[in-house]
Design a protein around this motif. Structure first.
Motif, PDB file in Angstrom:
ATOM      1  N   LEU A 661       5.250  63.582  24.024  1.00 23.29           N
ATOM      2  CA  LEU A 661       4.275  64.572  23.561  1.00 23.29           C
ATOM      3  C   LEU A 661       2.863  64.078  23.817  1.00 23.29           C
ATOM      4  N   GLY A 662       1.972  64.969  24.234  1.00 21.08           N
ATOM      5  CA  GLY A 662       0.573  64.604  24.446  1.00 21.08           C
ATOM      6  C   GLY A 662      -0.246  65.811  24.865  1.00 21.08           C
ATOM      7  N   TYR A 663      -1.571  65.663  24.840  1.00 25.85           N
ATOM      8  CA  TYR A 663      -2.465  66.787  25.125  1.00 25.85           C
ATOM      9  C   TYR A 663      -2.831  66.883  26.604  1.00 25.85           C
ATOM     10  N   ARG A 796       4.910  73.761  24.865  1.00 29.65           N
ATOM     11  CA  ARG A 796       3.827  73.198  24.045  1.00 29.65           C
ATOM     12  C   ARG A 796       4.234  73.262  22.580  1.00 29.65           C
ATOM     13  N   GLN A 800       0.404  70.648  22.053  1.00 30.89           N
ATOM     14  CA  GLN A 800       0.694  69.459  22.854  1.00 30.89           C
ATOM     15  C   GLN A 800       1.756  69.782  23.910  1.00 30.89           C
ATOM     16  N   TYR A 801       1.556  69.243  25.109  1.00 27.75           N
ATOM     17  CA  TYR A 801       2.559  69.379  26.163  1.00 27.75           C
ATOM     18  C   TYR A 801       3.720  68.438  25.861  1.00 27.75           C
ATOM     19  N   GLN A 802       4.915  68.869  26.221  1.00 28.82           N
ATOM     20  CA  GLN A 802       6.064  68.003  26.023  1.00 28.82           C
ATOM     21  C   GLN A 802       6.911  67.966  27.289  1.00 28.82           C
ATOM     22  N   TYR A 833      -0.465  59.994  21.884  1.00 25.37           N
ATOM     23  CA  TYR A 833       0.778  60.317  22.597  1.00 25.37           C
ATOM     24  C   TYR A 833       1.963  59.770  21.818  1.00 25.37           C
TER      25      TYR A 833
END
Length: 994
Positions: A661-663, A796, A800-802, A833
């Motif tokens: 996970l993170g932006y 998302r 956050q993108y995964q 993250y």
């Protein structure tokens, strides 16, 4: 106490009351709905929007993001997640607990209506759907395949006319859908050269066709004092009227549709092709009305289908794929078997302990009336029967007799002391009212914190806890009224003879000696108990798998998965599927071959006869098919094996997945690849996939982008709108998709540009445009075509993108589980993250915290109830000490049976907190009574333990017996009730002994 005295002195009134319970219980039983799962009211909504033939990035940018922004402004929103994939956007909106979901859906719909006009052309209106957790996604009520040696259009027509219409008339059926096949379609293929020569646009033809089938209210006229509506209606008889429709008048005469287009009466191209054993088929999906009895509705459908089958054309076969009533019938059958088993063993247990045939009859009658009273409470609370409530009843079955056993044993003991039956019934029952009430309330109190669960845990376990709670409260009332009332009738002879000296008496004498020895060596006893606790925890922590292994289907089957390059046509995918079908059909070792094909994806499911599922035949066939997959260049074809033949046999290893996970999308991708490389170096790891945003998704999709030079457009006096309309008319498969009525039947029609299938990238670059100044230019002069890689699915979570990392581990699941923990622990991530394991393996962190909170509140409520009973703050701690003793049994039973400790086991531990203290409450209350009579502490403990030994052993044995069928008769160890029952049995056995 007054209630007990009333029931003893007024047996006729008690008989009439329970006669009323009998009649109302049977009536409630016939009225309660019987369903597979409870009706879910989860505070979550899903917004689904379709944008056909659009890339995931385009969907995320132009559809998902605006909907997410709107969803975040709705009142009481807790969390927003989204999934953007090719042609589809899904936004999940979770609300705070207690939110009125009808108003939430209304507000969300109102806000979505404000942005609908701003969504891209071709998107469907956003649909708001109720969210259903995966555990409750039961699919269709009934699902059938209609197949045979007929064409797809013919099979679909037969299904619609001869099956759908009659089935809709069946009582309890809400809807019947026919999926697949081909519908009639009128295709208008435009001729580009003639359109260009005559200067007619495609939109002009679309308007003409739309006017052909127009029907509207032209006004009203008055005649003879009456008013009449005038309707303009232009019905069509055949496609000749479409061909002859006038498009335009010019100097050369009339221009008709047939002059600039080819009109064909044909069938729509299928988006999905399905076959069973090589024959085309359509799917008939039957939905039942909510709140109806699943078994009764299913029986009505089966009876109707038997009638309809005889009227089907020869050669057509109706195959049942899904039947929800089957599982419910199995559960009811198992519940009956468990009940019979439990009743028999409880009868034998009571016979051994009490040496009297009358007493088991009294106890077993309390079960019957407790269940009927529980059914009445279900009806009042509007709780239906489903797998969760049935499991709750089955789990509470052994506990239903506990209260009556304690009451009857105490009456029995008073009779042995020389009292007549009336006096013994009153004094024996009143003596145990407080401890029994307290012990029942502690069990019920252990479930009260479940009311404070949120999310999926609440809807998952609340019906279960209500079933257990209702049954226990019913058993409490029965124990204080029916048990003493029946006792006075069955033992009316006056006195009951003392038990003959036997094994139980010798056991009681031996037990007294053990208690005295233990009291003289208190420190040693505490040390040994602590040592056992530490040792059992060590074994549990080191060797027991914490988590739930993902459960596939129980049967053995193979899957051939075909993934085509971006832009592939369905005919090409189908040709590969037929290649494998040709080698499978006719094989006597196969039961069924299901095939499903779309443009870029195909799947073939191969089922085996039951007698061959555990043989080597599935493994051999898998290896043979895997060899054939190498014949296709540029196509990803893989063979997977599932079921008993492959677990541990090298065919299908345990599958794991991790989530990053993170932006920042690129940083998330980099982390995933590094973790994947680390995993790939492990000798037991296979098939590492870091280019994934979900199961079976890959990151090898590409799209073409058309970059327009606005300066050059201005130079040629062209607008962007004119440019887009011109390009779309040549490259879009369907310009318009409408419906018209021909001879009273609604038929789809589609306007297409002739030759659209053969239109390629080179043709697009060389496409000639006419400028307003009469100049001709090529598209490549004003625009540039680029190819770029896109993610197949953009997910998302809280903005956050995964990205998923999936892999197979060839070896024991425990070792794979430890590998996952090691990778997570030793991976250093930038701030912001996360690397976490897939949620289906175990509880989410939020759910873990809720479980711990519930466990703490349960113990706190148990403490409060016992403190109120004993009027002491110290004695409740003695009661609570039985919980660690119960945990010893939990640790050891999971270690010895090699069972995964999942979230159901957590619930079993919470249940234990309310059950195992019951014996201590009954024991300590009796010790206090002896102390109040002037006995010394040591003598009170020894005598009290002896007096309560028999009821404690009986209640513990009957409770364990009631739970045993959930373990012995459960064929699937991954059942949610297997671990729960196992935890309760282990804890109850160890706490009783220790």
């Amino acid at each position: 106490m007054n209630l007990t005295r009333f029931s003893i002195n007024r047996p006729t009134a008690v008989a009439m009351f329970y006669l009323g319970v009998l009649f109302t219980g049977l009536l409630s039983l016939s009225r309660l709905p019987l369903e597979l799962t409870p009706e879910v009211d989860f505070p979550k909504l899903s917004v689904v929007t379709y944008w056909p033939d659009s890339s995931p990035e385009a969907v995320e940018a132009f559809v998902t993001s605006p909907i997410e922004a709107v969803a975040n402004t709705v009142t009481n929103v807790h969390k927003v997640n989204s999934i953007s994939e090719e042609g589809k956007s899904t936004v999940n909106v979770e609300f705070l607990r207690g939110t009125d979901m009808d108003f939430a859906a209304l507000e969300l719909n109102e806000k979505l209506s404000l942005i609908r006009e701003n969504l891209p052309y071709g998107t469907s209106p956003p649909q708001i759907k109720k969210y259903i957790p995966k555990e409750f996604e039961t699919g269709d009520f009934l699902k059938y395949h209609l197949t045979g040696a007929y064409s797809l259009p013919e099979i679909r027509r037969i299904a619609l006319e001869r099956l759908k219409v009659p089935l809709m008339s069946v009582e309890g059926i809400a809807d019947v859908q026919v999926l697949g096949g081909q519908d009639r379609e009128i295709q208008i293929l435009l001729l580009p050269q003639k359109l260009k020569a005559l200067g007619i646009s495609a939109s002009k033809i679309a308007e003409v066709l739309k006017d052909l089938n127009i029907r509207f209210d032209a006004g009203k006229i008055h005649r003879y004092g009456k008013r009449y509506d005038i309707l303009i209606n232009t019905p069509l008889r055949d496609i000749k009227e479409i061909q002859g429709a006038i498009v335009e008048h010019n100097k050369g005469g009339l221009i008709r549709v047939k002059d600039i287009a080819i009109v064909k009466d044909t069938y729509a191209e299928p988006r999905v092709i399905t076959r069973i054993n090589g024959n085309p088929e359509v799917v008939i999906s039957i939905q039942k009305e909510p709140g109806t009895n699943t078994i009764k509705v299913a029986d009505r459908v089966f009876a109707k289908l038997e009638e309809l089958k005889s009227k089907l054309p020869p050669g057509l076969t109706l195959i049942k794929e899904r039947d929800q009533s089957k599982k419910i019938r199995q559960e009811l059958s198992r519940l009956g078997s468990r009940a019979a088993f439990s009743v028999l063993v409880i009868f034998l247990v009571l016979l051994v302990f009490l040496r009297n045939f009358k007493t088991p009859v009294i106890i077993l009658s309390t079960i019957f009336f407790s269940v009927l009273m529980t059914v009445n409470l279900f009806y009042i609370a509007k709780v239906g029967f489903n797998l969760l409530t049935l499991a709750g009843l089955a789990l509470g079955f052994g506990m239903l007799v506990d209260n009556s056993i304690v009451v009857l044993d105490n009456i029995y003991r008073h009779c042995q002391m020389g009292e007549n039956i009336l006096t013994a019934s009153q004094s024996g029952t009143s003596e145990v009212i407080l401890p029994i009430t307290a012990s029942t309330l502690t069990t019920v109190a252990a479930f009260i914190p479940f009311l404070y669960l949120t999310g999926e845990l609440r809807i998952y376990y609340l019906p279960f806890t209500m079933a257990v709670g209702f049954s226990l409260l019913s058993s409490l009332l029965v124990a204080f009224t029916l048990t003493p009332s029946i006792s006075t009738k069955l033992f009316s002879q006056g006195k009951i003879k003392s038990l003959p000296v036997g094994s139980l008496t010798y056991f009681e004498i031996a037990y007294q000696k053990i208690v005295r020895w233990g009291l003289r060596h208190k420190l040693l006893v505490l040390f040994v108990a602590g040592l056992i606790f530490v040792g059992s925890f060590y074994l549990f922590n080191k060797y027991v798998t914490k988590g739930r292994i993902f459960s596939w289907r129980k049967d053995t089957y193979l899957q051939i998965v075909i993934r085509m390059p971006k832009g592939a046509e369905i005919q090409r995918t189908d040709s590969i599927a037929k290649f494998f079908e040709k080698r499978l059909l006719g094989n006597k070792d196969l039961k069924t071959v299901y095939t499903q094909v779309t443009d870029e994806y195909g799947i073939i499911i191969i089922l085996f006869p039951e007698e061959l599922e555990t043989t080597s035949i599935p493994l051999i066939l898998k290896e043979q098919l895997t060899t054939l997959t190498n014949q296709f260049a540029g196509v990803d074809v893989r063979v997977y094996g599932f079921g008993p033949s492959f677990y541990g046999g090298g065919g299908m290893a345990a599958r794991f997945r991790l989530k990053v996970l993170g932006y920042n999308y690129n940083e998330v991708k980099r982390i995933a690849r590094e973790v994947g490389q680390k995993l790939a170096r492990h000798s037991r790891v296979r098939d590492v996939n870091t280019s994934s945003s979900g199961w079976f998704w890959r990151d090898d999709l590409y799209e073409m982008t058309l970059r327009v030079h606005r300066e050059k457009l201005n130079q040629y006096h062209l607008s962007v709108a004119d440019f887009l309309q011109f390009v779309q008319s040549h490259i879009r498969e369907g310009l318009q998709w409408q419906q018209m009525k021909i001879r009273g039947k609604i038929v789809d029609y589609r306007i297409k540009m002739k030759g659209y299938r053969d239109f390629n990238v080179t043709d697009l670059r060389n496409l000639i445009l006419d400028t307003p100044d009469g100049e001709k230019i090529r598209l490549c002069q004003i625009a540039k075509l680029d190819e770029r890689k896109v993610l197949s699915k953009i997910v998302r979570e809280d903005q956050q993108y995964q990205r998923w990392i999936t892999f197979e581990y060839r070896g024991p699941y425990k070792l794979g589980d430890k590998l996952v923990e090691s990778v997570i622990k030793n991976t250093h991530l930038p701030p912001g993250y996360k690397l976490i394991r897939g949620e289906f393996f175990f509880l989410r962190e939020e759910e873990k915290q809720q479980i711990y909170l519930v466990l703490f509140l349960s113990l706190l409520l148990v403490f409060m109830v016992t403190a109120a009973l004993f009027e002491s703050l110290l004695q409740p701690f003695v009661v609570i000490l039985t919980v660690p003793l119960a945990l010893i049994g939990v640790f050891l039973i999971f270690f010895l049976t090699d069972t995964s400790f999942d979230r159901s086991a957590y619930i079993g531990v919470i249940l234990l907190g309310g059950i195992v203290v019951n014996n201590s409450i009954i024991l300590i209350d009796h010790l206090n009574q002896l102390r109040r009579k002037g006995k010394e502490l040591l003598d009170s403990i020894v005598e009290g333990c002896k007096d309560r030994l028999r009821p404690i052993l009986m209640t513990s044995t009957t409770t364990v017996v009631g739970l045993l069928p959930l373990v012995l008769f459960t064929t699937n160890e991954r059942s949610i009730w297997f671990a729960l029952s196992l935890a309760t049995i282990g804890g109850l056995v160890s706490s009783t002994i220790l």
